[in-house]
Scaffold this active site. Structure first.
Site, PDB file in Angstrom:
ATOM      1  N   PHE A 128      28.283  43.759  27.330  1.00 24.14           N
ATOM      2  CA  PHE A 128      28.990  43.016  28.376  1.00 24.14           C
ATOM      3  C   PHE A 128      30.455  42.984  28.002  1.00 24.14           C
ATOM      4  O   PHE A 128      30.814  42.511  26.932  1.00 24.14           O
ATOM      5  CB  PHE A 128      28.456  41.591  28.523  1.00 24.14           C
ATOM      6  CG  PHE A 128      29.199  40.792  29.561  1.00 24.14           C
ATOM      7  CD1 PHE A 128      28.947  41.002  30.922  1.00 24.14           C
ATOM      8  CD2 PHE A 128      30.164  39.862  29.203  1.00 24.14           C
ATOM      9  CE1 PHE A 128      29.656  40.285  31.890  1.00 24.14           C
ATOM     10  CE2 PHE A 128      30.868  39.146  30.165  1.00 24.14           C
ATOM     11  CZ  PHE A 128      30.607  39.358  31.511  1.00 24.14           C
ATOM     12  N   ASP A 213      34.608  44.945  20.728  1.00 23.37           N
ATOM     13  CA  ASP A 213      34.736  43.795  21.616  1.00 23.37           C
ATOM     14  C   ASP A 213      34.246  42.577  20.846  1.00 23.37           C
ATOM     15  O   ASP A 213      33.043  42.360  20.709  1.00 23.37           O
ATOM     16  CB  ASP A 213      33.910  44.019  22.896  1.00 23.37           C
ATOM     17  CG  ASP A 213      34.010  42.844  23.862  1.00 23.37           C
ATOM     18  OD1 ASP A 213      34.488  41.764  23.451  1.00 23.37           O
ATOM     19  OD2 ASP A 213      33.600  43.008  25.026  1.00 23.37           O
ATOM     20  N   LYS A 242      37.648  34.123  24.210  1.00 23.89           N
ATOM     21  CA  LYS A 242      36.803  32.929  24.074  1.00 23.89           C
ATOM     22  C   LYS A 242      37.308  31.867  23.082  1.00 23.89           C
ATOM     23  O   LYS A 242      38.054  30.994  23.463  1.00 23.89           O
ATOM     24  CB  LYS A 242      35.361  33.359  23.781  1.00 23.89           C
ATOM     25  CG  LYS A 242      34.737  34.047  25.023  1.00 23.89           C
ATOM     26  CD  LYS A 242      33.237  33.977  25.072  1.00 23.89           C
ATOM     27  CE  LYS A 242      32.729  34.291  26.472  1.00 23.89           C
ATOM     28  NZ  LYS A 242      32.349  35.682  26.695  1.00 23.89           N
TER      29      LYS A 242
END
Ligand code: PLP
Length: 395
Positions: A128, A213, A242
């Site tokens: 993702f 990532d 995040k």
């Protein structure tokens, strides 16, 4: 229809206040927050150092744009370089933007080095990378692509843990290999260290860049500042977001000097990226993450939490089939007879917030500041949730 578009499914719970690992809803009910805004509120809610940094900055200067030098941005970049493989940093506002930026620097690296034909990226199934048009094509999740036309070109997807498939996908147009060290949304699937080493060796063999990532795994989530440190494999480019600023929107692209130096003036940009408010909070977050013993405590807390969950799994093998993850990125694999949403719902009834992920996994992403009492309380809630599910099944 509600004025907010229905893409989030119109959630009904809403919160008024947060303190440490706890959230309080509008009815005054207290929840233990093991979702942490999806691995974002790494220092919990209302952390005094973050509140102070934000308030102090808010009274001085919010935003000026990157037309001007931003001292706290330079400071944050220098600190990140000192703490990682990186030698250059670009700031943006979200994870998907950090991934877009990472793909752009990887493509431009080859173009600037005389290979403009190298622009494709090899990505992994179950990944993702965000929701922009390009990142949908990178992950090729059919659910996320539905209704948005043909995925854009430039991404070749291969199964994980299969080096033959990956090597077969390399062409003269390949620029980069892209991976999450632990696939988060895909179901808390850690990539094996040996596989990560193979990715590095293969990237080097073919002159490709390795892009990690670490939007979810970075900034202390796994007990190291960056998850790839566990494997000893270093990327050329890394996307972060995040947890980077404890809840203030912020993202970053980190890269080696060889890569960062191709981003000459005018090659990329962001209006908001790295603005004074975000950078004040990011620096304050980094102060805490790098304080003595902080990450060791994350490792210890993760071990205690997983050990407790394994005990529960032993008593409820019909509901929990496995417990996985690293540090405070923990996945509970739910048996096929039940759904992760059912277990998550029962946990919420018991006062514990969690997040679902792919492969029927329930994720625990608590604030990194939790202690033994919060872990004990969370385990108690999961035990109650299992008991509730088991008795509902019997009825
Ligand atoms: C959440 C996430 C993203 C997307 O981040 P946004 O801030 O939602 O754009 C990208 N990659 C990974 C691994 C993520 O967990």
């Amino acid at each position: 229809m509600n004025a907010v578009m229905p893409n989030y499914g119109n959630p009904t719970v809403s919160f008024e206040r947060g303190e440490g690992a706890y959230l309080f809803d509008t009815d005054g009910r207290r929840y233990l927050d093991f979702a942490a805004g999806i691995a974002v509120n790494s220092l919990g809610h209302s952390h005094p150092a973050l509140v102070k940094a934000l308030k102090d900055q808010a009274e001085r200067l919010w935003h000026v744009s990157n037309l001007y030098a931003i001292p706290d941005q330079i400071r944050m970049a220098e600190r990140l370089c000192a703490l990682s493989f990186a030698e250059g940093v670009f700031f943006c506002n979200s994870g998907t933007e950090a991934m877009e930026g990472s793909i752009k620097v990887a493509r431009r690296f080859h173009a600037q080095n005389g290979h403009p034909e190298k622009w494709r990226s090899i990505t992994l199934e179950g990944s993702f990378h965000g929701r922009t048009i390009a990142m949908l094509a990178a992950s090729k999740n059919p659910k996320h692509l539905a209704g948005f036309g043909d995925p854009v070109d430039g991404f070749d997807i291969v199964p994980v843990h299969n080096m033959n498939a990956l090597r077969d996908a390399i062409t003269p147009q390949t620029a980069a290999i892209v991976a999450e060290p632990i696939q988060g949304e895909g179901g808390l699937r850690p990539l094996e260290d040996a596989y990560l080493r193979d990715l590095r060796a293969t990237a080097d063999e073919f002159g490709l860049l390795l892009v990690f990532d670490e939007v979810q795994t970075g900034f202390g989530r796994t007990g190291k500042l960056f998850a790839h440190e566990w494997s000893g494999v270093t990327p050329d480019v890394m996307a972060c977001a995040k947890g980077i600023a404890g809840g203030f929107p912020c993202g970053a692209v980190l890269a080696t000097e060889a890569v960062a130096s191709v981003m000459t003036a005018g090659s990329h940009g962001s209006t908001f990226g790295g603005n004074p408010l975000a950078m004040a909070v990011a620096n304050a977050t980094l102060d805490v993450l790098t304080s003595e013993g902080f990450l060791d405590n994350v490792i210890r807390s993760g071990e205690t939490l997983r050990a407790g969950l394994r005990d529960i799994a032993g008593r409820h093998a019909d509901i929990i089939t496995d417990v996985r993850g690293k540090g405070l990125m923990v996945g509970i694999v739910v048996a096929p007879e039940f759904t992760n949403a059912q277990l998550g719902g029962a946990a919420r009834d018991a006062g514990l917030l969690t997040v679902v992920a792919g492969e029927n996994v329930l994720r625990m992403l608590p604030p990194l500041i939790i202690g033994e009492s919060e872990i004990a309380e969370a385990l108690d809630a999961i035990e109650q949730a299992c008991t509730a599910l088991a008795s509902a099944g019997d009825a």
